[in-house]
Design a protein around this motif. Sequence first.
Motif, PDB file in Angstrom:
ATOM      1  N   THR A  61     -24.403  10.527 -33.599  1.00 12.41           N
ATOM      2  CA  THR A  61     -23.229  11.373 -33.398  1.00 12.41           C
ATOM      3  C   THR A  61     -22.464  10.960 -32.151  1.00 12.41           C
ATOM      4  O   THR A  61     -23.040  10.835 -31.065  1.00 12.41           O
ATOM      5  CB  THR A  61     -23.650  12.855 -33.269  1.00 12.41           C
ATOM      6  N   LEU A  62     -21.160  10.771 -32.314  1.00 11.98           N
ATOM      7  CA  LEU A  62     -20.277  10.536 -31.180  1.00 11.98           C
ATOM      8  C   LEU A  62     -19.945  11.882 -30.547  1.00 11.98           C
ATOM      9  O   LEU A  62     -19.498  12.798 -31.234  1.00 11.98           O
ATOM     10  CB  LEU A  62     -18.980   9.851 -31.637  1.00 11.98           C
ATOM     11  N   MET A  63     -20.193  12.018 -29.260  1.00 10.13           N
ATOM     12  CA  MET A  63     -19.832  13.223 -28.503  1.00 10.13           C
ATOM     13  C   MET A  63     -18.533  12.910 -27.777  1.00 10.13           C
ATOM     14  O   MET A  63     -18.474  11.931 -27.013  1.00 10.13           O
ATOM     15  CB  MET A  63     -20.937  13.572 -27.507  1.00 10.13           C
ATOM     16  N   ARG A  92     -17.407  13.298 -40.922  1.00  5.35           N
ATOM     17  CA  ARG A  92     -17.597  14.726 -40.613  1.00  5.35           C
ATOM     18  C   ARG A  92     -17.399  14.957 -39.124  1.00  5.35           C
ATOM     19  O   ARG A  92     -17.989  14.269 -38.291  1.00  5.35           O
ATOM     20  CB  ARG A  92     -18.986  15.197 -41.027  1.00  5.35           C
ATOM     21  N   ILE A  93     -16.578  15.962 -38.809  1.00  6.07           N
ATOM     22  CA  ILE A  93     -16.238  16.298 -37.424  1.00  6.07           C
ATOM     23  C   ILE A  93     -16.631  17.743 -37.169  1.00  6.07           C
ATOM     24  O   ILE A  93     -16.219  18.643 -37.902  1.00  6.07           O
ATOM     25  CB  ILE A  93     -14.725  16.136 -37.163  1.00  6.07           C
ATOM     26  N   GLY A  94     -17.408  17.966 -36.130  1.00 10.27           N
ATOM     27  CA  GLY A  94     -17.723  19.309 -35.676  1.00 10.27           C
ATOM     28  C   GLY A  94     -16.893  19.602 -34.438  1.00 10.27           C
ATOM     29  O   GLY A  94     -16.720  18.725 -33.588  1.00 10.27           O
ATOM     30  N   VAL A  95     -16.367  20.810 -34.343  1.00 11.90           N
ATOM     31  CA  VAL A  95     -15.537  21.194 -33.199  1.00 11.90           C
ATOM     32  C   VAL A  95     -16.065  22.502 -32.637  1.00 11.90           C
ATOM     33  O   VAL A  95     -16.282  23.465 -33.372  1.00 11.90           O
ATOM     34  CB  VAL A  95     -14.052  21.368 -33.598  1.00 11.90           C
ATOM     35  N   VAL A  96     -16.271  22.525 -31.330  1.00 11.95           N
ATOM     36  CA  VAL A  96     -16.746  23.718 -30.635  1.00 11.95           C
ATOM     37  C   VAL A  96     -16.216  23.626 -29.201  1.00 11.95           C
ATOM     38  O   VAL A  96     -15.987  22.517 -28.690  1.00 11.95           O
ATOM     39  CB  VAL A  96     -18.288  23.812 -30.686  1.00 11.95           C
ATOM     40  N   HIS A  97     -16.010  24.752 -28.547  1.00 11.41           N
ATOM     41  CA  HIS A  97     -15.502  24.702 -27.180  1.00 11.41           C
ATOM     42  C   HIS A  97     -16.563  24.178 -26.210  1.00 11.41           C
ATOM     43  O   HIS A  97     -16.284  23.339 -25.379  1.00 11.41           O
ATOM     44  CB  HIS A  97     -14.980  26.068 -26.740  1.00 11.41           C
ATOM     45  N   GLY A  98     -17.780  24.718 -26.302  1.00  9.77           N
ATOM     46  CA  GLY A  98     -18.859  24.239 -25.445  1.00  9.77           C
ATOM     47  C   GLY A  98     -19.217  25.143 -24.290  1.00  9.77           C
ATOM     48  O   GLY A  98     -20.004  24.768 -23.427  1.00  9.77           O
ATOM     49  N   ILE A 157      -4.061  17.215 -35.593  1.00 14.08           N
ATOM     50  CA  ILE A 157      -4.403  17.512 -34.203  1.00 14.08           C
ATOM     51  C   ILE A 157      -5.592  18.465 -34.213  1.00 14.08           C
ATOM     52  O   ILE A 157      -5.592  19.476 -34.917  1.00 14.08           O
ATOM     53  CB  ILE A 157      -3.215  18.124 -33.445  1.00 14.08           C
ATOM     54  N   VAL A 158      -6.612  18.109 -33.433  1.00 10.98           N
ATOM     55  CA  VAL A 158      -7.808  18.937 -33.276  1.00 10.98           C
ATOM     56  C   VAL A 158      -7.805  19.468 -31.845  1.00 10.98           C
ATOM     57  O   VAL A 158      -7.741  18.693 -30.891  1.00 10.98           O
ATOM     58  CB  VAL A 158      -9.095  18.120 -33.543  1.00 10.98           C
ATOM     59  N   HIS A 159      -7.877  20.790 -31.709  1.00 15.33           N
ATOM     60  CA  HIS A 159      -7.870  21.440 -30.395  1.00 15.33           C
ATOM     61  C   HIS A 159      -9.216  22.133 -30.188  1.00 15.33           C
ATOM     62  O   HIS A 159      -9.622  22.964 -31.001  1.00 15.33           O
ATOM     63  CB  HIS A 159      -6.728  22.450 -30.314  1.00 15.33           C
ATOM     64  N   ASP A 219     -27.527  20.177 -38.344  1.00 18.58           N
ATOM     65  CA  ASP A 219     -26.825  19.337 -39.329  1.00 18.58           C
ATOM     66  C   ASP A 219     -25.762  18.530 -38.583  1.00 18.58           C
ATOM     67  O   ASP A 219     -24.568  18.800 -38.700  1.00 18.58           O
ATOM     68  CB  ASP A 219     -26.192  20.221 -40.410  1.00 18.58           C
ATOM     69  N   PRO A 220     -26.184  17.538 -37.802  1.00 18.88           N
ATOM     70  CA  PRO A 220     -25.247  16.822 -36.936  1.00 18.88           C
ATOM     71  C   PRO A 220     -24.142  16.101 -37.703  1.00 18.88           C
ATOM     72  O   PRO A 220     -24.419  15.368 -38.652  1.00 18.88           O
ATOM     73  CB  PRO A 220     -26.127  15.801 -36.202  1.00 18.88           C
ATOM     74  N   PRO A 221     -22.900  16.324 -37.313  1.00 17.41           N
ATOM     75  CA  PRO A 221     -21.790  15.595 -37.911  1.00 17.41           C
ATOM     76  C   PRO A 221     -21.695  14.188 -37.296  1.00 17.41           C
ATOM     77  O   PRO A 221     -22.472  13.835 -36.408  1.00 17.41           O
ATOM     78  CB  PRO A 221     -20.577  16.450 -37.534  1.00 17.41           C
ATOM     79  N   ASP A 222     -20.727  13.425 -37.747  1.00 15.00           N
ATOM     80  CA  ASP A 222     -20.507  12.081 -37.203  1.00 15.00           C
ATOM     81  C   ASP A 222     -19.888  12.139 -35.805  1.00 15.00           C
ATOM     82  O   ASP A 222     -20.135  11.270 -34.969  1.00 15.00           O
ATOM     83  CB  ASP A 222     -19.595  11.277 -38.135  1.00 15.00           C
ATOM     84  N   VAL A 223     -19.068  13.171 -35.575  1.00 14.55           N
ATOM     85  CA  VAL A 223     -18.388  13.355 -34.289  1.00 14.55           C
ATOM     86  C   VAL A 223     -18.480  14.824 -33.908  1.00 14.55           C
ATOM     87  O   VAL A 223     -18.282  15.694 -34.762  1.00 14.55           O
ATOM     88  CB  VAL A 223     -16.883  12.981 -34.371  1.00 14.55           C
ATOM     89  N   ILE A 224     -18.755  15.101 -32.644  1.00 14.22           N
ATOM     90  CA  ILE A 224     -18.619  16.457 -32.121  1.00 14.22           C
ATOM     91  C   ILE A 224     -17.530  16.413 -31.057  1.00 14.22           C
ATOM     92  O   ILE A 224     -17.637  15.692 -30.064  1.00 14.22           O
ATOM     93  CB  ILE A 224     -19.936  16.996 -31.520  1.00 14.22           C
ATOM     94  N   VAL A 225     -16.464  17.173 -31.307  1.00 17.95           N
ATOM     95  CA  VAL A 225     -15.375  17.327 -30.344  1.00 17.95           C
ATOM     96  C   VAL A 225     -15.616  18.629 -29.598  1.00 17.95           C
ATOM     97  O   VAL A 225     -15.846  19.668 -30.215  1.00 17.95           O
ATOM     98  CB  VAL A 225     -14.000  17.355 -31.063  1.00 17.95           C
TER      99      VAL A 225
END
Length: 170
Positions: free
Chosen positions: A131-133, A86-92, A37-39, A110-116
């Motif tokens: 990158t998938l946003m 590669r997944i990047g996670v940030v609140h935004g 789970i990614v929050h 360094d863009p990952p494949d997905v940014i959550v």
Amino acid sequence: MEKRKPVKIGVVSDTHLHRPRPLPEPLANGLKGVDLIVHAGDWIHPDTAGLFEAFAPVVGVAGNNDGPDIVRRFGRRLTLEQAGVRIGVVHGDGGRLTTEERAWEAFKDDPPDVIVFGHSHIPYKGQRGNTLMFNPGSPTDKRFQPRYSFGILVLDEGRIVSAEHVFFDK
């Protein structure tokens, strides 16, 4: 060589739980069987992570409404790899730009494949370059959205098999 099974990830953000309480039934049912789970922040109560840990290991970031204990535990930005993706996670959150643009800015060098990301409570799925946003919306605080939501990512052998929102009513 044995082929690994795809990795299924539950994606949530902006739970805004001021006290631990049971997760909404559609969310709990949707998280059954996920591998991770990614929050993407705004947990609010430090014990919120435990609600998700009952389903799978949890990683995530702190949001602008989270206290120092949550910031210490999760930090404000995260990069991880699952199934070769590669997944990047940030609140935004932040003061300028849109939420999506702020999320992109956090990883643009360094863009990952997905940014959550989260913060806006608005479910979003779009591409920026390669990158998938992905913003899952909120499963507990829909604000002006018609429905509550969370996301499911399925990853396999370095590719995104699917990235879908799950919408529900209370």
